[in-house]
Design an enzyme around this catalytic site. Structure first.
Site, mmCIF file in Angstrom:
data_model
loop_
_atom_site.group_PDB
_atom_site.id
_atom_site.type_symbol
_atom_site.label_atom_id
_atom_site.label_comp_id
_atom_site.label_asym_id
_atom_site.label_seq_id
_atom_site.Cartn_x
_atom_site.Cartn_y
_atom_site.Cartn_z
ATOM 1 N N GLU A 198 -65.440 30.311 -1.431
ATOM 2 C CA GLU A 198 -64.442 29.221 -1.423
ATOM 3 C C GLU A 198 -63.888 28.989 -0.017
ATOM 4 O O GLU A 198 -62.683 29.105 0.216
ATOM 5 C CB GLU A 198 -63.260 29.566 -2.340
ATOM 6 C CG GLU A 198 -63.560 29.685 -3.809
ATOM 7 C CD GLU A 198 -62.337 30.145 -4.619
ATOM 8 O OE1 GLU A 198 -61.309 30.539 -4.034
ATOM 9 O OE2 GLU A 198 -62.424 30.116 -5.854
ATOM 10 N N ARG A 203 -48.499 24.167 11.867
ATOM 11 C CA ARG A 203 -48.888 25.578 11.976
ATOM 12 C C ARG A 203 -48.132 26.361 13.060
ATOM 13 O O ARG A 203 -47.733 27.499 12.818
ATOM 14 C CB ARG A 203 -50.410 25.718 12.149
ATOM 15 C CG ARG A 203 -51.189 25.171 10.944
ATOM 16 C CD ARG A 203 -52.682 25.469 11.013
ATOM 17 N NE ARG A 203 -52.945 26.880 10.878
ATOM 18 C CZ ARG A 203 -53.229 27.704 11.856
ATOM 19 N NH1 ARG A 203 -53.360 27.254 13.101
ATOM 20 N NH2 ARG A 203 -53.401 28.975 11.637
ATOM 21 N N CYS A 228 -36.176 16.812 16.126
ATOM 22 C CA CYS A 228 -34.916 17.493 16.444
ATOM 23 C C CYS A 228 -34.856 18.886 15.819
ATOM 24 O O CYS A 228 -34.076 19.135 14.892
ATOM 25 C CB CYS A 228 -33.744 16.646 15.981
ATOM 26 S SG CYS A 228 -33.774 15.040 16.762
HETATM 27 C C1 LIG Z 1 -56.524 28.620 0.373
HETATM 28 C C2 LIG Z 1 -57.566 29.103 -0.536
HETATM 29 C C3 LIG Z 1 -58.908 29.134 -0.140
HETATM 30 C C4 LIG Z 1 -59.350 28.731 1.246
HETATM 31 O O1 LIG Z 1 -58.852 29.609 2.208
HETATM 32 P P1 LIG Z 1 -59.345 29.504 3.747
HETATM 33 O O2 LIG Z 1 -58.590 30.562 4.422
HETATM 34 O O3 LIG Z 1 -58.978 28.150 4.227
HETATM 35 O O4 LIG Z 1 -60.819 29.723 3.756
HETATM 36 C C5 LIG Z 1 -59.839 29.558 -1.053
HETATM 37 N N1 LIG Z 1 -59.489 29.957 -2.302
HETATM 38 C C6 LIG Z 1 -58.203 29.941 -2.727
HETATM 39 C C7 LIG Z 1 -57.878 30.375 -4.097
HETATM 40 C C8 LIG Z 1 -57.204 29.525 -1.857
HETATM 41 O O5 LIG Z 1 -55.938 29.534 -2.268
#
Ligand SMILES: *Cc1c(COP(=O)(O)O)cnc(C)c1O
Length: 420
Positions: free
Chosen positions: A278, A317, A347
């Protein structure tokens, strides 16, 4: 930055074949600019390492949810990882498929569950017992069975910033490791749930493989217990979180990372299971920059400030995590560099984009804030009634506006004043 997508030609920063200076002239600043080539290369690094293995890539939509970005991935056959029904709507609008989409997140509403079930998502990544009950009820009301995976919290230290570490006991995420087996048994008893997998996501901007292997070992041990209890776990979802180079970090190469995890799973005797990745940041982070123009230079006793037209509302960030982004001039100057804090017009003292940067610059110059493709535009807000930036996708010699700059009137179009 991806090695070929962002580079200088005669002292002018280019994104693929297009001058960043000309983009700023044409579309104004602040301006997010993405490279299709960099997105494509990062995706291929994952997909090529998965080819011929039982492994699939689900792009984490929350890192960058622009429709054009999602569409680039959808065209290459990507699956998606969503955390809201809003993100599901984006995936479908961008040409992605519900049946290739997994639904993560700690607080899904019943309405979101219903939408996702009706659309036919591939799996719900469930994070608690109350959520299991809620999903079972929603599935029952629709006469369906919901495919589920439990997000297990493996209690490993991802060795990253505390705000982006998610796999420790103290985090709000997932089912505690010690409760996971019993929770699976409960899920198994629910008539409208179909237990199909297991998942974890231990954090973000992780620059070592070892926390993943630690998490995998714990997950696979659990899988063996769950199967002994009569359930069949078809897939193991290892989450996202792989880091990128913002400054001098040396994260593992994507292909190496994928192969190491897949080999580890095979070696542990679980090669028959499908593995889901993911990734978010590692796909999009270094495929985007934020262009900004210097409004004023403000010398001070202790610090010099370069006040630019991008701010914390455009890129949160640095203010949020003290994150580092490289900042480079769009057109290089030969003059002597001085040290500046690069700050926005908002501000808040927290409104800074870079500190103590050596820059040879003058008012009116353009700067590029690098590695801004992940958690950049998606986290932007309208604080100080600032319209959100436009977004551009460069594809070779062409640049396309993929999101218009907001107008101030849009920002309060939904508001009204009292009648009397
Ligand atoms: C945020 C998230 C990701 C992606 O994370 P990265 O650090 O951007 O690769 C994948 N899976 C879940 C469940 C997330 O919350």
């Amino acid at each position: 930055m991806s090695h070929s997508a962002f580079h200088y030609v005669d002292g002018v920063l280019h994104v693929e074949g297009v001058s960043a200076a000309s983009l700023a002239e044409q579309f104004g600043t602040p301006l997010y600019v993405y490279s299709r080539d960099a997105l494509t290369r990062a995706y291929h690094a994952y997909a090529d390492a998965c080819a011929g293995r039982r492994a699939t890539v689900h792009v984490a939509v929350k890192a960058n949810s622009n429709l054009a970005v999602l569409n680039v991935f959808a065209r290459m056959g990507a699956g998606f990882d969503i955390v809201s029904s809003g993100e599901l709507a984006r995936v479908l609008a961008a040409g992605g498929k519900a049946e290739n989409t997994v639904f993560s997140g700690v607080g899904k509403s019943a309405a979101e569950m219903r939408e996702a079930l009706e659309a036919g998502v591939k799996c719900f990544n469930v994070e608690s017992i109350p959520e299991l009950h809620a999903l079972n009820e929603v599935a029952k009301s629709l006469g369906k069975k919901a495919p589920v995976s439990l997000r297990v919290n493996p209690d490993v230290d991802a060795k990253t910033h505390p705000y982006i570490s998610t796999g420790l006991k103290s985090n709000k995420f997932g089912v505690a490791f010690k409760d996971a087996r019993a929770t699976y048994a409960q899920a198994h008893e629910m008539a409208n749930l179909d237990v199909i997998g297991i998942d974890c996501h231990i954090g973000s901007q992780i620059t070592e493989v070892s926390p993943y292997l630690d998490a995998l070992d714990k997950l696979l041990e659990l899988v063996e217990q769950i199967e002994a209890d009569g359930m069949s776990i078809r897939h193991v979802d290892v989450g996202g979180g792989l880091g990128i180079t913002y400054d001098d970090e040396t994260p593992p190469d994507i292909g190496e990372f994928v192969k190491t995890l897949l080999d580890h799973i095979e070696k542990r005797g679980h090669g028959q299971r499908e593995v889901y990745f993911e990734p978010g940041r590692s796909l999009v982070g270094n495929a985007g920059v934020l262009l900004t123009r210097i409004e004023f230079l403000k010398p001070g006793e202790e610090k010099n400030f370069a006040i630019v037209d991008a701010a914390m509302n455009d890129l949160a960030r640095p203010a949020m995590y003290e994150a580092f982004h490289r900042i480079v001039p769009v057109v290089k100057r030969d003059e002597k560099a001085h040290k500046y804090d690069v700050v926005g017009p908002v501000c808040e003292s927290g409104d800074w984009l870079g500190r103590d940067r050596e820059l040879a610059i003058a008012p009116g110059d353009l700067l590029a804030i690098c590695s801004a493709g992940a958690y950049g535009f998606v986290m932007s807000s309208n604080y100080n009634t600032r319209p959100r930036a436009a977004e551009i996708m460069v594809d070779g010699e062409r640049a396309r506006l993929v999101r218009e700059r907001e107008e101030v009137t849009q920002l309060f179009a939904g508001e009204s004043i009292l009648p009397d």
